[in-house]
Design a protein around this motif. Sequence first.
Motif, short mmCIF file in Angstrom:
data_model
loop_
_atom_site.label_atom_id
_atom_site.label_comp_id
_atom_site.label_asym_id
_atom_site.label_seq_id
_atom_site.Cartn_x
_atom_site.Cartn_y
_atom_site.Cartn_z
N PHE A 192 34.70 43.54 51.20
CA PHE A 192 34.17 42.24 50.80
C PHE A 192 33.54 41.49 51.97
O PHE A 192 33.85 41.75 53.12
N ARG A 203 32.09 43.65 42.75
CA ARG A 203 33.38 42.98 42.51
C ARG A 203 33.41 41.69 43.31
O ARG A 203 32.96 41.66 44.46
N LEU A 206 35.94 38.07 44.11
CA LEU A 206 37.14 37.24 43.95
C LEU A 206 36.67 35.82 43.67
O LEU A 206 35.86 35.26 44.43
N ASN A 217 33.91 41.57 37.67
CA ASN A 217 33.49 42.94 37.95
C ASN A 217 32.18 43.25 37.24
O ASN A 217 31.98 42.87 36.09
N SER A 259 41.04 35.12 39.86
CA SER A 259 40.73 36.35 39.13
C SER A 259 39.54 37.05 39.78
O SER A 259 38.89 36.52 40.67
N TYR A 260 39.25 38.27 39.30
CA TYR A 260 38.10 39.03 39.79
C TYR A 260 37.04 39.13 38.71
O TYR A 260 37.35 39.28 37.52
N GLN A 310 33.57 47.98 45.04
CA GLN A 310 34.77 48.78 44.86
C GLN A 310 34.31 50.19 44.53
O GLN A 310 33.49 50.38 43.62
N SER A 346 38.02 48.94 48.47
CA SER A 346 37.05 47.85 48.34
C SER A 346 36.70 47.28 49.71
O SER A 346 37.48 47.39 50.65
#
Length: 150
Positions: free
Chosen positions: A144, A84, A86, A94, A91-92, A129, A142
């Motif tokens: 990051f 995942r 950003l 995936n 938006s993300y 995630q 999640s």
Amino acid sequence: MRFPTRALGIAAVSAALLSVGVSPAMAEDGHVRARVQTFPSGGDSGGTSEADLNFTAARSVTYNNWTINDTCPGDGYRVIARARALLTNGSYANGAWHEDDGTCESAQWGPYSGRELNTSYNIVKAGIQVCVDLGSSLKCESEFRDNPHT
């Protein structure tokens, strides 16, 4: 010949950083681990996913040593995880879902290396995630790391 003290200090710090090999990419590449628990009260049931991230460009990250593990005691729910990221547009992006397709006693999914997530927008941060699939909903966590290229 007189050498200003401030310049000498800056030179010394710069030399020290170069000798240990610190670079922006090294500071941000690295390990991520996310853990989700099935029940709000905690306990060991749920799942984990972890990977080593290597940011290769502003729009690309590679996942190495990636695993997904259903943790015991068994709760009867499957554990799934995905890459995942950003993006700079908010938006993300995936990756595909992957699962530890057994019980908590089964072997974990992975480790897999060389899995890439490439996007059409710059990646602000990327990670993993991990979710417990409760049937009617997902319970997810999640983790990051920042992308040094953006």
